[in-house]
Design a protein around this motif. Sequence first.
Motif, PDB file in Angstrom:
ATOM      1  N   ARG A 102     -16.807  73.990  28.069  1.00  0.00           N
ATOM      2  CA  ARG A 102     -18.058  74.523  27.529  1.00  0.00           C
ATOM      3  C   ARG A 102     -17.740  75.581  26.476  1.00  0.00           C
ATOM      4  NH1 ARG A 102     -21.363  75.525  32.150  1.00  0.00           N
ATOM      5  NH2 ARG A 102     -21.821  73.312  31.957  1.00  0.00           N
ATOM      6  N   ASP A 103     -16.772  76.437  26.810  1.00  0.00           N
ATOM      7  CA  ASP A 103     -16.386  77.473  25.850  1.00  0.00           C
ATOM      8  C   ASP A 103     -15.820  76.858  24.569  1.00  0.00           C
ATOM      9  OD1 ASP A 103     -17.178  79.367  27.567  1.00  0.00           O
ATOM     10  OD2 ASP A 103     -15.181  80.097  28.124  1.00  0.00           O
ATOM     11  N   PHE A 104     -14.898  75.917  24.758  1.00  0.00           N
ATOM     12  CA  PHE A 104     -14.291  75.285  23.583  1.00  0.00           C
ATOM     13  C   PHE A 104     -15.359  74.650  22.693  1.00  0.00           C
ATOM     14  CE2 PHE A 104     -10.280  74.704  26.259  1.00  0.00           C
ATOM     15  CZ  PHE A 104      -9.633  75.737  25.612  1.00  0.00           C
ATOM     16  N   SER A 105     -16.288  73.948  23.330  1.00  0.00           N
ATOM     17  CA  SER A 105     -17.252  73.200  22.544  1.00  0.00           C
ATOM     18  C   SER A 105     -18.265  74.118  21.878  1.00  0.00           C
ATOM     19  CB  SER A 105     -17.954  72.168  23.423  1.00  0.00           C
ATOM     20  OG  SER A 105     -18.640  72.843  24.447  1.00  0.00           O
ATOM     21  N   ARG A 106     -18.297  75.368  22.301  1.00  0.00           N
ATOM     22  CA  ARG A 106     -19.143  76.330  21.596  1.00  0.00           C
ATOM     23  C   ARG A 106     -18.361  77.030  20.502  1.00  0.00           C
ATOM     24  NH1 ARG A 106     -21.701  78.886  27.027  1.00  0.00           N
ATOM     25  NH2 ARG A 106     -23.394  77.394  27.280  1.00  0.00           N
ATOM     26  N   GLY A 107     -17.086  76.685  20.416  1.00  0.00           N
ATOM     27  CA  GLY A 107     -16.253  77.298  19.387  1.00  0.00           C
ATOM     28  C   GLY A 107     -15.591  78.569  19.857  1.00  0.00           C
ATOM     29  N   MET A 108     -15.569  78.790  21.179  1.00  0.00           N
ATOM     30  CA  MET A 108     -14.950  80.003  21.701  1.00  0.00           C
ATOM     31  C   MET A 108     -13.544  79.686  22.205  1.00  0.00           C
ATOM     32  SD  MET A 108     -18.117  81.656  23.715  1.00  0.00           S
ATOM     33  CE  MET A 108     -17.127  82.101  25.109  1.00  0.00           C
ATOM     34  N   LEU A 109     -12.554  80.383  21.689  1.00  0.00           N
ATOM     35  CA  LEU A 109     -11.195  80.170  22.162  1.00  0.00           C
ATOM     36  C   LEU A 109     -10.760  81.389  22.967  1.00  0.00           C
ATOM     37  CD1 LEU A 109      -9.417  78.625  19.058  1.00  0.00           C
ATOM     38  CD2 LEU A 109     -10.327  77.465  21.070  1.00  0.00           C
ATOM     39  N   ASP A 110     -10.456  81.172  24.211  1.00  0.00           N
ATOM     40  CA  ASP A 110     -10.034  82.264  25.074  1.00  0.00           C
ATOM     41  C   ASP A 110      -8.524  82.132  25.295  1.00  0.00           C
ATOM     42  OD1 ASP A 110      -9.493  84.014  27.091  1.00  0.00           O
ATOM     43  OD2 ASP A 110     -11.384  83.648  28.149  1.00  0.00           O
ATOM     44  N   ILE A 111      -7.794  83.173  24.996  1.00  0.00           N
ATOM     45  CA  ILE A 111      -6.327  83.089  25.083  1.00  0.00           C
ATOM     46  C   ILE A 111      -5.878  82.755  26.505  1.00  0.00           C
ATOM     47  CG2 ILE A 111      -5.885  85.562  25.518  1.00  0.00           C
ATOM     48  CD1 ILE A 111      -3.878  83.471  23.071  1.00  0.00           C
ATOM     49  N   ARG A 112      -6.626  83.220  27.506  1.00  0.00           N
ATOM     50  CA  ARG A 112      -6.257  82.940  28.898  1.00  0.00           C
ATOM     51  C   ARG A 112      -6.305  81.442  29.182  1.00  0.00           C
ATOM     52  NH1 ARG A 112     -10.541  86.700  31.727  1.00  0.00           N
ATOM     53  NH2 ARG A 112     -11.692  85.628  30.098  1.00  0.00           N
ATOM     54  N   GLN A 113      -7.350  80.801  28.630  1.00  0.00           N
ATOM     55  CA  GLN A 113      -7.472  79.353  28.855  1.00  0.00           C
ATOM     56  C   GLN A 113      -6.363  78.600  28.142  1.00  0.00           C
ATOM     57  OE1 GLN A 113     -11.380  78.508  27.519  1.00  0.00           O
ATOM     58  NE2 GLN A 113     -12.335  79.719  29.147  1.00  0.00           N
ATOM     59  N   ILE A 114      -6.071  79.066  26.927  1.00  0.00           N
ATOM     60  CA  ILE A 114      -5.002  78.389  26.174  1.00  0.00           C
ATOM     61  C   ILE A 114      -3.688  78.492  26.950  1.00  0.00           C
ATOM     62  CG2 ILE A 114      -3.656  78.439  24.041  1.00  0.00           C
ATOM     63  CD1 ILE A 114      -6.187  79.355  22.620  1.00  0.00           C
ATOM     64  N   ILE A 115      -3.424  79.678  27.476  1.00  0.00           N
ATOM     65  CA  ILE A 115      -2.191  79.862  28.249  1.00  0.00           C
ATOM     66  C   ILE A 115      -2.209  78.993  29.512  1.00  0.00           C
ATOM     67  CG2 ILE A 115      -0.885  81.525  29.639  1.00  0.00           C
ATOM     68  CD1 ILE A 115      -1.561  83.598  27.490  1.00  0.00           C
ATOM     69  N   PHE A 116      -3.381  78.912  30.147  1.00  0.00           N
ATOM     70  CA  PHE A 116      -3.538  78.074  31.335  1.00  0.00           C
ATOM     71  C   PHE A 116      -3.093  76.633  31.049  1.00  0.00           C
ATOM     72  CE2 PHE A 116      -6.349  75.143  33.707  1.00  0.00           C
ATOM     73  CZ  PHE A 116      -6.040  75.496  35.009  1.00  0.00           C
ATOM     74  N   TYR A 117      -3.611  76.066  29.961  1.00  0.00           N
ATOM     75  CA  TYR A 117      -3.273  74.671  29.651  1.00  0.00           C
ATOM     76  C   TYR A 117      -1.834  74.515  29.185  1.00  0.00           C
ATOM     77  CZ  TYR A 117      -8.017  73.299  30.365  1.00  0.00           C
ATOM     78  OH  TYR A 117      -9.213  73.051  30.955  1.00  0.00           O
ATOM     79  N   LEU A 118      -1.427  75.424  28.318  1.00  0.00           N
ATOM     80  CA  LEU A 118      -0.061  75.299  27.792  1.00  0.00           C
ATOM     81  C   LEU A 118       0.966  75.430  28.914  1.00  0.00           C
ATOM     82  CD1 LEU A 118      -0.025  77.155  24.355  1.00  0.00           C
ATOM     83  CD2 LEU A 118      -0.010  74.703  24.841  1.00  0.00           C
ATOM     84  N   SER A 119       0.761  76.402  29.799  1.00  0.00           N
ATOM     85  CA  SER A 119       1.770  76.610  30.836  1.00  0.00           C
ATOM     86  C   SER A 119       1.830  75.421  31.796  1.00  0.00           C
ATOM     87  CB  SER A 119       1.504  77.908  31.597  1.00  0.00           C
ATOM     88  OG  SER A 119       0.219  77.858  32.157  1.00  0.00           O
ATOM     89  N   LEU A 120       0.656  74.868  32.134  1.00  0.00           N
ATOM     90  CA  LEU A 120       0.666  73.690  33.013  1.00  0.00           C
ATOM     91  C   LEU A 120       1.334  72.498  32.324  1.00  0.00           C
ATOM     92  CD1 LEU A 120      -2.761  73.777  34.842  1.00  0.00           C
ATOM     93  CD2 LEU A 120      -0.502  73.917  35.861  1.00  0.00           C
ATOM     94  N   THR A 121       1.065  72.357  31.021  1.00  0.00           N
ATOM     95  CA  THR A 121       1.694  71.260  30.277  1.00  0.00           C
ATOM     96  C   THR A 121       3.212  71.413  30.311  1.00  0.00           C
ATOM     97  OG1 THR A 121      -0.209  71.239  28.820  1.00  0.00           O
ATOM     98  CG2 THR A 121       1.751  70.073  28.067  1.00  0.00           C
ATOM     99  N   VAL A 122       3.669  72.633  30.054  1.00  0.00           N
ATOM    100  CA  VAL A 122       5.107  72.880  30.063  1.00  0.00           C
ATOM    101  C   VAL A 122       5.686  72.598  31.453  1.00  0.00           C
ATOM    102  CG1 VAL A 122       6.882  74.663  29.848  1.00  0.00           C
ATOM    103  CG2 VAL A 122       5.050  74.524  28.162  1.00  0.00           C
ATOM    104  N   LEU A 123       4.932  73.009  32.476  1.00  0.00           N
ATOM    105  CA  LEU A 123       5.401  72.756  33.845  1.00  0.00           C
ATOM    106  C   LEU A 123       5.601  71.262  34.082  1.00  0.00           C
ATOM    107  CD1 LEU A 123       5.911  73.668  36.824  1.00  0.00           C
ATOM    108  CD2 LEU A 123       3.480  73.229  37.211  1.00  0.00           C
TER     109      LEU A 123
END
Lengths: 250, 326
Positions: A214-235
């Motif tokens: 919902r945040d992304f689609s409103r154009g809001m980028l939250d660094i915590r969310q980005i880290i959440f996805y990136l870290s899981l991807t790396v894992l």
Amino acid sequence: MRPYITLVRRELSGFYVSLTGYLIIGAIQFLLGLCFVIILQALDGKPFDMPVTEAFFNNGLFWLILLLAPPVITMRSFAHEKFSGTYETLMTTPVSDGQVVMAKFTGALIFFLSAWLPLIAYPFILREYSVDLTDLDLGALGGTMIGLLLYGGLYLSIGCFASAMTRSQIIAAMNTFVLGLGFFLASFLHHIIPVKPGWQSVVFHHISQIEHMRDFSRGMLDIRQIIFYLSLTVLFLFLTHKAVESRRWK
Amino acid sequence: MGEESAQNEIPMIEVKGLTKRFKKRTAVEDLNFTVGRGKVVGFLGPNGAGKTSTMRMLSCYMPATSGTARVGGYNVYTNPDEVRRKIGYMPENNPLHVDMRVREYLKFRARLKGMRVQDSRRRVDYVTDVCGLGDVQRKLIGHLSKGYRQRVGLADALVHEPELMILDEPTIGLDPHQIRTVRKLIKELGKTYTVLVSSHILSEIEMTCDEVIIIHQGRIIEAESVEGLHAKMSSERQVIAEIAAPREELMDYLEHTGEIEHFDVQPADGEFLNCALTPRAGFDLRPQVFQIAREKGWQLRELTRTRHSLEDIFMRVTRRDEEDGF
């Protein structure tokens, strides 16, 4: 670097030269189109109070695509090579395990994103044919694509991991789907468990992918969310690497 | 010059105490062998003897449980990338990407093995020519016959100018004509490269190789030049003769010839008798049998020495091991 690029190109040609690739793209377009039609019907004659991109995410079909596409895209990556034996010819070339994992992942990610490209056209079509929707929120559109990139990264890395664990494409796809579905359903935890002050509700809120999108689609980028996805991807990429390496100590 | 000769002194393959254990079984145990440069070496053994495991360890696909293996002086465990660059490996059953075209596949493999665009183009042209793939280079690999696929596999193993080619059962599943072509190709390649080729067919190794390593139940039981093996095996080879002669006269001759250790006479069709003659060590009985038949005016319609099959060799070598044990 050269073998990495060669491998990515091979992965991509595997998608774009084969019928399977176009079937996947076709299926995604079909579901996206259905999404669009449902939105159009919902909007028909009513005032519109949210970004078009967000309307997409509120639709179940959209999530269906997100859950179904990654297993189908990644199931071939390792499992098929292991099954046909080409894994052995691949692993006896001077290419590191890490390069192979990253190349498979990159290829799948590029293909996945390319299948979503037509999504960009929908807001423009809406603006063209609607009466009052004159301003187009480019930020929301950009946020959506970044959201898709992060989502795609996570789900595809899960897919690569599942595929590296088995020789069977079906099992790989099933495992990816179940793991992905598990992640997705965790989004509903904060709806099911009554909200009360405390760390649980904070955690549940933070892992809710529906909230993220919902945040992304409103154009809001939250660094915590980005880290959440990136870290899981790396894992998951790390786990894939370990699974590939496991032939050494199994 | 000095550097080059030093380079040539390093054996192509040097294996010491190589052992591979899986969870429940031991694939190979304490293998020791050396392969010199420019040799064609046959790796001979029944299915499940440990040929594929050894080849996989040499090509850095899986590590050994213990022991070391060096290819061109590089350790396969500590320097896998260097070793992989030196090796052209064709696994058993020759897996290929069936959705690619021949030329596209070879180019892909050349690039994957770290070649530059121009070099890879030149090399692909060369291997296409050497392996006789000119007519099919635009075809999908999936549409090729098994013989052609095998040639594609060989071309792939060859494409990055390796020093050593490791071919795991390259003729398996081919028809006799294709087998012949592939053998000829291997023999041809052996003039330029060091080749290690595995097989469970003795005659195949005899035809293509200079040296042979026989492996059985994960252990080397014989490592010998092909001629040496021949000499060892031929000394006890039986002679089969079909002669039309009066039975008593023939028996009398056979009993009183010192070179014949043991004989067995069975009636064949008509007047012919089938004799299986075992010579004393080192004797070839054929000239003698021919001589007597001519002197006595007997008709002779067959005179052959039996060929040792792989089974015979195994029977003999394993028996000898047992005898040594007692």
